[in-house]
Scaffold this active site. Structure first.
Site, PDB file in Angstrom:
ATOM      1  N   SER A 190      -1.793   3.668  10.692  1.00  0.00           N
ATOM      2  CA  SER A 190      -2.780   2.668  11.286  1.00  0.00           C
ATOM      3  C   SER A 190      -2.054   1.416  11.671  1.00  0.00           C
ATOM      4  O   SER A 190      -1.098   1.275  11.152  1.00  0.00           O
ATOM      5  CB  SER A 190      -3.982   2.698  10.500  1.00  0.00           C
TER       6      SER A 190
ATOM      7  N   TYR B 220      -3.212  -1.240  10.444  1.00  0.00           N
ATOM      8  CA  TYR B 220      -3.213  -2.014   9.281  1.00  0.00           C
ATOM      9  C   TYR B 220      -2.064  -1.512   8.331  1.00  0.00           C
ATOM     10  O   TYR B 220      -1.294  -2.574   7.994  1.00  0.00           O
ATOM     11  CB  TYR B 220      -4.587  -1.597   8.533  1.00  0.00           C
ATOM     12  N   HIS B 221      -1.791  -0.240   8.326  1.00  0.00           N
ATOM     13  CA  HIS B 221      -0.667   0.357   7.559  1.00  0.00           C
ATOM     14  C   HIS B 221       0.481  -0.483   8.009  1.00  0.00           C
ATOM     15  O   HIS B 221       1.549  -0.768   7.520  1.00  0.00           O
ATOM     16  CB  HIS B 221      -0.682   1.754   7.240  1.00  0.00           C
TER      17      HIS B 221
ATOM     18  N   LYS C 186       1.312  -3.745   7.195  1.00  0.00           N
ATOM     19  CA  LYS C 186       2.016  -3.915   5.700  1.00  0.00           C
ATOM     20  C   LYS C 186       3.514  -3.493   5.719  1.00  0.00           C
ATOM     21  O   LYS C 186       4.329  -4.177   4.916  1.00  0.00           O
ATOM     22  CB  LYS C 186       1.360  -2.697   4.673  1.00  0.00           C
TER      23      LYS C 186
ATOM     24  N   THR D  70       0.961  -1.107   0.028  1.00  0.00           N
ATOM     25  CA  THR D  70      -0.145  -0.041   0.145  1.00  0.00           C
ATOM     26  C   THR D  70       0.874   1.477   0.026  1.00  0.00           C
ATOM     27  O   THR D  70       2.167   1.371   0.730  1.00  0.00           O
ATOM     28  CB  THR D  70      -0.975  -0.005   1.194  1.00  0.00           C
TER      29      THR D  70
END
Length: 475
Positions: free
Chosen positions: A261, A263-264, A267, A226
């Site tokens: 976040s 989530y990030h 990644k 991302t």
């Protein structure tokens, strides 16, 4: 993905599904039963058992719904055999479109998925704007229309035994890895979802790396990353690496990461693990740092309603442009977070599948960790709102916008200039955000606006208010 969908089983089962038979392992059946899951606490999202349960590899090959299509051409020349691609997360938004596209391009495709994305809808009381068929009906319809088979392995890649059996059975030349919890807001709902996101994403990717090392050393990993890994630095964003000079010495280093976040951050952890295994084990990998995807139609998903892709418009899984188009269709003001100067890279979902195909056709070298920034244009939130307002007025829609207190912790006005030349050099032919494309997306939203639950539009997840207590999401 999530351990809660693993089923105890001592053996590998091979199945075929037909239109009129009971679908194996579909919604509401033994493997995937939201009623069972929802009666337990959200702690079930995180694998907490002391003893690993043995899981079963469920393999389904779909038979045609109607008349058998002509058999595919075969050849005795092993060098001309179709390349085999495993699409992890192939039932999701990007994964489904990619699986069909690669199958149409004559790759041998299998999907690996535990169908947990459908469970999230049940948990949060949301659903796709578009009605989507079960994965078994999807695959059966594709076979009926094209004569091409897509193999299906239903299970959890966090269970290495399941993943290993899938690898040994299918023997992929390339693995396209979409199989992660993909929503920043979901990861910020509460502690349980934050832990689930990082466990699911990081452990799942680690298992994929070990599977490649053990069962397919020549296999090429194409991993969906991302652009959010980079954050919004006050310098140009390069493609994965930056050359710097410090105290008279120069080196090329991984570009600094500023995730915003849980989530990030997952990644970012993935990228570091992949880079390390490329160096240590000689794995070949391409990290596609994707921007924000919009749209729902590809040539393949438009062939039949049962091939239709999902389109999320809610504040947890919906992406900016898709959300704005749905809001315009139902007469809800466009929800601009904060000042609206947040700028990101965007791309059409038709370009997502094209980029993946280019990465597969031009694989990384052994030991190489490539990073491609995967987007075609940059827009601020305010620019997107203006484009949707203009397009909506042409269709007779009275589109207004509203400023919403920003639930995220992010810069609302900033410099943003990200490089994205490598995929163009490989032959990407982008679909830019044109008036006709916006008209099509708005008309699509109008077509299904009766399915919109307006209670799901406003943001309900706060970056600052996330806590330990499990948050109840009410429909």
């Amino acid at each position: 993905m999530a351990h809660l969908l693993s089923a105890p089983c001592p053996s590998v089962i091979s199945l075929s599904s037909t239109k009129n038979s009971v679908k194996p392992f579909g919604l509401g059946q033994t493997l995937f039963n939201p009623q069972i899951v929802l009666t337990s606490s959200l702690k079930g999202l995180v694998f907490q058992e002391k003893k690993q349960r043995r899981s079963c590899l469920f393999r389904a090959t779909a038979l045609p719904i109607t008349q058998q299509a002509p058999p595919e051409a075969t050849t005795n020349d092993s060098s001309s055999k179709p390349k085999r691609v495993m699409v992890i997360g192939g039932d999701g938004y990007c994964g489904w479109a990619t699986a069909l596209h690669l199958s149409k391009k004559n790759y041998e495709v299998c999907i690996v998925d535990n169908l947990v994305r459908r469970l999230f809808d049940h948990q949060l009381g949301i659903e796709s704007l578009t009605p989507i068929a079960s994965i078994h009906d999807r695959i059966s319809r594709w076979k009926a229309l094209t004569g091409k088979s897509i193999e299906l392995f239903v299970g959890d890649i966090c269970d290495f035994e399941f993943l290993a059996e899938s690898f040994k059975s299918f023997e992929p030349d390339s693995v396209v890895h979409f199989g992660e919890q993909r929503s920043a807001p979901y990861s910020m709902i509460d502690r349980s979802r934050a832990v689930f996101t990082q466990h699911n994403n990081v452990i799942g990717t680690l298992n994929v790396l070990f599977a490649i090392k053990e069962f397919g050393e020549e296999c090429h990993l194409v991993k969906l990353g991302t652009m959010g890994e980079y954050g919004t630095p006050n310098i140009d964003i390069e493609e994965g690496y930056i050359t710097i000079t410090h105290n008279g010495r120069t080196d090329t280093l991984p570009y600094p990461k500023q995730a915003s976040s849980f989530y990030h951050l997952s990644k970012v952890h993935d990228s570091h693990n992949i880079a390390f295994t490329c160096k240590a084990w000689g794995i070949r990998a391409t990290d596609l740092n994707q921007g924000v995807v919009y749209g729902v139609k590809t040539d393949e998903t438009e062939m039949h309603e049962e091939l239709r892709n999902r389109l999320d418009y809610d504040a947890v899984f919906g992406t900016a442009l898709n959300r704005f188009c749905v809001q315009a269709a139902v007469g809800h003001p466009l929800t601009v977070y904060g000042k609206g100067g947040q700028t990101r890279g965007y791309l059409d979902i038709r370009d997502t599948v094209q980029c993946v195909e280019l990465a597969i056709a031009n694989p990384a070298k052994a030991g190489e960790f490539r990073v491609f920034n995967q987007f075609t244009e940059q827009f601020s939130v305010n620019e997107l709102a203006s484009l949707v307002t203009k397009a909506g007025s042409k269709l007779g829609l009275d589109v207004k916008k509203m400023t919403v207190p920003n639930p995220r912790v992010e810069a609302e006005e900033h410099y943003y200039n990200a490089k994205h030349t490598k995929l163009m050099e490989l032959g990407l032919e982008p679909h830019y955000l044109s008036d006709s494309l916006l008209d099509s997306l708005l008309n699509f939203a109008v077509q299904f606006r009766d399915r919109v639950d307006t209670k799901q539009i406003m943001p309900s997840v706060s970056w600052k208010k996330i806590g330990v207590k499990t948050k109840s999401m009410t429909a």
